[in-house]
Structure formats: C-alpha cells, structure tokens
Write an enzyme that holds these catalytic residues in place. Structure first.
Site, short mmCIF file in Angstrom:
data_model
loop_
_atom_site.label_atom_id
_atom_site.label_comp_id
_atom_site.label_asym_id
_atom_site.label_seq_id
_atom_site.Cartn_x
_atom_site.Cartn_y
_atom_site.Cartn_z
N GLN A 41 40.20 7.53 89.92
CA GLN A 41 39.90 8.57 90.92
C GLN A 41 41.16 9.37 91.22
O GLN A 41 42.22 8.79 91.49
CB GLN A 41 39.36 7.94 92.22
CG GLN A 41 38.89 8.98 93.23
CD GLN A 41 38.26 8.39 94.49
OE1 GLN A 41 38.35 7.18 94.74
NE2 GLN A 41 37.63 9.24 95.28
N HIS B 249 30.39 12.37 88.42
CA HIS B 249 30.55 13.11 87.16
C HIS B 249 29.25 13.04 86.37
O HIS B 249 28.71 11.95 86.16
CB HIS B 249 31.63 12.47 86.28
CG HIS B 249 33.01 12.52 86.84
ND1 HIS B 249 33.91 13.49 86.47
CD2 HIS B 249 33.67 11.72 87.72
CE1 HIS B 249 35.06 13.28 87.09
NE2 HIS B 249 34.94 12.21 87.86
N HIS C 237 32.54 12.01 94.53
CA HIS C 237 31.86 12.92 93.60
C HIS C 237 31.28 12.11 92.45
O HIS C 237 31.79 11.03 92.12
CB HIS C 237 32.81 14.00 93.06
CG HIS C 237 34.08 13.48 92.50
ND1 HIS C 237 35.14 13.08 93.29
CD2 HIS C 237 34.47 13.25 91.23
CE1 HIS C 237 36.13 12.66 92.53
NE2 HIS C 237 35.74 12.74 91.27
N ASP D 150 33.09 21.11 86.08
CA ASP D 150 34.44 20.54 86.14
C ASP D 150 35.41 21.48 85.42
O ASP D 150 35.11 22.00 84.33
CB ASP D 150 34.43 19.16 85.47
CG ASP D 150 35.66 18.34 85.80
OD1 ASP D 150 35.51 17.26 86.36
OD2 ASP D 150 36.78 18.79 85.48
N ASN E 19 34.16 7.40 89.99
CA ASN E 19 35.40 6.63 90.10
C ASN E 19 35.77 6.38 91.56
O ASN E 19 35.67 7.27 92.40
CB ASN E 19 36.54 7.40 89.43
CG ASN E 19 36.29 7.66 87.95
OD1 ASN E 19 35.72 6.82 87.26
ND2 ASN E 19 36.71 8.81 87.46
#
Ligand code: 5GP
Ligand code: ZN
Length: 136
Positions: free
Chosen positions: A95, A103, A101, A32, A88
């Site tokens: 989000q 995390h 996706h 990230d 999210n």
C-alpha cells in the site's frame, strides 16, 4: 469525512481532476496513472478510510458490488481475458496511498503483470495456531 492531506480524498471528491469512469454518492472509479495493464482502474470511496481495517461495513458491502459492475463493464469494453481484484493494506503489503482503494486489473493472455507468489506449506503449527485464534 475527508482528510485534508489525502490525495485520494481530493480525487474522490473532485478537487483534483481524474479520468473518471463512474461516480455516485459514495464512490468514484478512476483510471490508475501507473497502470499494471490496459484499463487498470481504482475504486475510491469518497469518505476517508485509511485501509480495510477502517472501512465501514456499509462501504465494504457497496464496494464489492461496484467492483463486480465495473469489472464486467471493463471486460465488455476491453475484451480482456481475465481480471484481478487487488486491495493492499499496509506498507509491507504494497500500500502506497493510505486511503482505502480497490484495484481492478484487467488481464490479457500472455501479459506481464506480476501478482504471483511462491506457495509455501501449511504447517500443523500454523494451522493449529490460526484455528485456535478462531476458537476452532
Ligand atoms: P497502492 O500501492 O496504495 O495499493 O495503490 C496506489 C495506486 O494509486 C498505484 O497503482 C498508483 O499508480 C496510483 N496512483 C497514485 N497516485 C495517483 C494519482 O494521483 N492519480 C491516479 N489516477 N492514480 C494514482
Ligand atoms: Zn482520503
């Protein structure tokens, strides 16, 4: 299928470079750019699904197996003390990129990652309503 305007479609499919930790036919795992902690990674399916509601059953089952594998490897490398998996859905849930996706957030003793909430109370009205929705 890819979405022309989706940045994670471009990253997942290699059109935009990323710090890739892992790649297979279906997924890319990247670091990230705005990490919550050292080692914060994202699991991106190569196919475009906006969120969990759109995610195929096949991708869903593969994604959690992959999350387990990458979390174990990151833990080995970083010697972190714990791990959060966060996913999210919707703006109100945090989000910001509308390509599904997961995390992967390594946690360290006394880190300052803030993922908590204030516990409420399960009322009998809420419980009855929700159980009724499940036919219970
Ligand atoms: P969300 O808020 O949608 O659950 O998470 C989006 C995440 O994607 C954020 O943690 C953000 O830092 C990360 N992010 C957004 N754009 C990029 C990018 O172009 N590259 C990478 N590696 N991460 C990104
Ligand atoms: Zn996409």
């Amino acid at each position: 299928m890819k979405n022309q305007d989706c940045i994670f479609c471009k990253i997942a499919n290699g059109e935009i470079p990323s710090a890739t930790l892992y790649e297979d036919e279906d997924f890319r795992v990247i670091l990230d750019l705005g990490p919550a902690s050292k080692g914060h990674a994202l699991i991106l399916p190569k196919e475009h699904f906006a969120d969990l509601y759109e995610l195929s059953d096949e991708a869903a089952s593969k994604a959690l197996v992959l999350a387990k594998k990458i979390a174990a490897k990151l833990t080995e490398i970083l010697k972190c003390d714990g791990f959060n998996i966060v996913q999210n859905n919707g703006t109100c849930a945090g989000q910001t990129v509308f390509h599904f996706h997961i995390h992967l957030i390594p946690r360290y003793k006394n880190d300052s990652v803030g993922l908590g909430w204030t516990p409420g109370t399960l009322t009998s009205e809420d419980k009855d309503e929700i159980l009724a929705g499940f036919g219970k």
